[in-house]
Scaffold this motif. Structure first.
Motif, PDB file in Angstrom:
ATOM      1  N   ASP A 194       2.544  -1.851   4.654  1.00  0.00           N
ATOM      2  CA  ASP A 194       2.166  -0.441   4.791  1.00  0.00           C
ATOM      3  C   ASP A 194       3.433   0.397   4.650  1.00  0.00           C
ATOM      4  OD1 ASP A 194       1.360   2.072   5.457  1.00  0.00           O
ATOM      5  OD2 ASP A 194       0.795   1.603   7.530  1.00  0.00           O
ATOM      6  N   ILE A 215      -3.988   2.496  10.495  1.00  0.00           N
ATOM      7  CA  ILE A 215      -4.302   1.797   9.239  1.00  0.00           C
ATOM      8  C   ILE A 215      -4.805   0.377   9.532  1.00  0.00           C
ATOM      9  CG2 ILE A 215      -3.349   0.929   7.049  1.00  0.00           C
ATOM     10  CD1 ILE A 215      -3.513   3.970   7.141  1.00  0.00           C
ATOM     11  N   SER A 228       1.137   5.513  12.781  1.00  0.00           N
ATOM     12  CA  SER A 228       0.188   5.590  11.666  1.00  0.00           C
ATOM     13  C   SER A 228      -0.286   4.192  11.250  1.00  0.00           C
ATOM     14  CB  SER A 228       0.794   6.335  10.476  1.00  0.00           C
ATOM     15  OG  SER A 228       1.870   5.608   9.928  1.00  0.00           O
ATOM     16  N   SER A 229       0.595   3.192  11.336  1.00  0.00           N
ATOM     17  CA  SER A 229       0.201   1.842  10.905  1.00  0.00           C
ATOM     18  C   SER A 229      -0.837   1.228  11.842  1.00  0.00           C
ATOM     19  CB  SER A 229       1.424   0.930  10.817  1.00  0.00           C
ATOM     20  OG  SER A 229       2.272   1.379   9.795  1.00  0.00           O
ATOM     21  N   TYR A 242      -6.149   7.359   2.858  1.00  0.00           N
ATOM     22  CA  TYR A 242      -6.176   5.960   3.291  1.00  0.00           C
ATOM     23  C   TYR A 242      -7.583   5.390   3.344  1.00  0.00           C
ATOM     24  CZ  TYR A 242      -7.645   6.652   8.232  1.00  0.00           C
ATOM     25  OH  TYR A 242      -8.339   6.922   9.379  1.00  0.00           O
ATOM     26  N   TYR A 286       2.848   9.444   7.680  1.00  0.00           N
ATOM     27  CA  TYR A 286       2.028  10.632   7.935  1.00  0.00           C
ATOM     28  C   TYR A 286       2.926  11.870   7.926  1.00  0.00           C
ATOM     29  CZ  TYR A 286      -0.858  13.999  10.474  1.00  0.00           C
ATOM     30  OH  TYR A 286      -1.542  15.129  10.853  1.00  0.00           O
ATOM     31  N   MET A 341       3.363   3.558   4.006  1.00  0.00           N
ATOM     32  CA  MET A 341       2.901   4.947   4.067  1.00  0.00           C
ATOM     33  C   MET A 341       3.380   5.674   5.325  1.00  0.00           C
ATOM     34  SD  MET A 341      -0.944   4.183   2.638  1.00  0.00           S
ATOM     35  CE  MET A 341      -1.390   3.017   3.905  1.00  0.00           C
ATOM     36  N   LEU A 391      -8.755   3.180   0.507  1.00  0.00           N
ATOM     37  CA  LEU A 391      -8.356   1.762   0.404  1.00  0.00           C
ATOM     38  C   LEU A 391      -9.577   0.936   0.770  1.00  0.00           C
ATOM     39  CD1 LEU A 391      -4.853   1.978   2.143  1.00  0.00           C
ATOM     40  CD2 LEU A 391      -5.276   1.556  -0.289  1.00  0.00           C
ATOM     41  N   ALA A 434       0.855  -1.191   0.000  1.00  0.00           N
ATOM     42  CA  ALA A 434       0.000   0.000   0.000  1.00  0.00           C
ATOM     43  C   ALA A 434       0.885   1.232   0.000  1.00  0.00           C
ATOM     44  CB  ALA A 434      -0.920  -0.005   1.218  1.00  0.00           C
ATOM     45  N   LEU A 479      -1.264   9.223   2.657  1.00  0.00           N
ATOM     46  CA  LEU A 479      -2.015   8.824   3.845  1.00  0.00           C
ATOM     47  C   LEU A 479      -3.362   9.547   3.981  1.00  0.00           C
ATOM     48  CD1 LEU A 479      -1.356   6.599   5.663  1.00  0.00           C
ATOM     49  CD2 LEU A 479      -0.347   8.172   7.271  1.00  0.00           C
TER      50      LEU A 479
END
Ligand code: NAP
Length: 215
Positions: free
Chosen positions: A89, A114, A110-111, A74, A93, A91, A77, A67, A71
Motif C-alpha cells: 500500500d 485499506i 489509512s492502511s 480506493y 490520504y 497510498m 480496487l 497499489a 486514495l
C-alpha cells in the motif's frame, strides 16, 4: 520467496516510477489502471518501456502487487482479486487532493482502513514516504553510506519479509516498523514522512515515535 512478476495498480506518478525502478532491478512488470489494457498500452510503451500494459485483474495476479491509486478511489480496487495476494500500500490520504473522506477521518492509519476493505489481502504499508521523483534517483547499492531507508508496516510477517526483499532490490534499506498500525508514524504530517533518512536514523525515529508518552 523469489519474486518474478510485479503487478502495479495505477499508472500515475507513483505507479510508473515504481514500474521503471522495478524493471531496472530486473523484475518483470505488469502495469494497469482501471481502464482496459489497450487504452494504456501506448503510455506504457513510452513512459515505462519494458513493462506490460495489462488489465487490473492480471496485475492483481502477480507475485507482488503495488497499489498506487489515489486514495479517494480506493473502493474501486477489487477485494476479490486481491484476496490472498501480497499488496504494497503506497497510498496516502491527502485531504487537499483527495477531498475530506470520512473513512480516513479517525485515529486509524489509512492502511488500516485499506486492510479492512481489502480484507483478504496481505497488506504491507511501504513506498508511501518517498516522492515519486526521488524513487529513481535516491536508490543506492546495499552498504552505501548514504543509502536511504524505507519503513514497512504489516500484520503479516511473511508478506513483510517478501516486501522487504523487494524494497532492498529497488535500492533502499527496508526497516520493519511493526504492525500495520505502526504505519501511522510514517504517514503525511509526520517527521518520518517529511524527510529522507538512513537506516540508523529511521530506526531511531521509529523507536521515538513508538515510545509511550512520559507522564
Ligand atoms: N506523488 C507522490 O510523490 C507520492 C508518493 C508516495 C505515495 N503517493 C500516493 O500514491 C497514490 C497514487 O498517487 P499518484 O500521484 O501516482 O496518482 P495519479 O498520478 O493520480 O495516478 C493514479 C493512477 O491510478 C489509476 N487508477 C485509478 N483507479 C484504479 C484502479 N481501481 N485500479 C488500477 N488503477 C487505478 C489511474 O488511472 P485511471 O483513473 O485512468 O484508471 C492513474 O493511472 C496516492 O495515494 C498518493 O498519495 C504519492
Amino acid at each position: 520467496m523469489e519474486l518474478g512478476v510485479i503487478g502495479i495498480l495505477g499508472a500515475g506518478q507513483v505507479g510508473t516510477a515504481v514500474a521503471r525502478q522495478a524493471l531496472k532491478a530486473g523484475y518483470r512488470v505488469k502495469i494497469a489502471t482501471a481502464k482496459p489494457a489497450a487504452e494504456i498500452a501506448l503510455l506504457a510503451e513510452i513512459i515505462t518501456p519494458g513493462a506490460e500494459a495489462v488489465d487490473a485483474a492480471e496485475a492483481a495476479a502477480a507475485d507482488l502487487v503495488v497499489a498506487a491509486v489515489p486514495l479517494h478511489k480506493y473502493r474501486t480496487l477489487r477485494p476479490d482479486l486481491l484476496a490472498g495476494r501480497t499488496v504494497v500500500d503506497a497510498m496516502n490520504y491527502w485531504a487537499q487532493t483527495d477531498g475530506v473522506i470520512a473513512d480516513f477521518d479517525d485515529e486509524r492509519g489509512s492502511s488500516e482502513v485499506i486492510q479492512e476493505f481489502l480484507a483478504g489481502a496481505r497488506l504491507v504499508k511501504s513506498l508511501n514516504h518517498i516522492g515519486y521523483r526521488e524513487l529513481e534517483v535516491d536508490a543506492r547499492e546495499p552498504g552505501s553510506a548514504d543509502r536511504r531507508a524505507l519503513a514497512l508496516a504489516s500484520d503479516d510477517d511473511d508478506a513483510k519479509a517478501v516486501v522487504a526483499g523487494f524494497i532492498d532490490r529497488l535500492g533502499y534499506d527496508p526497516i520493519d516498523a511493526g504492525p500495520l498500525s505502526a504505519g501511522r508514524v510514517f504517514q503525511p504530517g509526520t517527521t518520518i514522512f517529511n524527510a529522507a533518512h538512513t537506516a540508523k536514523q529511521l530506526r531511531g525515529l521509529l523507536a521515538e515515535a513508538n515510545e509511550p508518552a512520559r507522564p
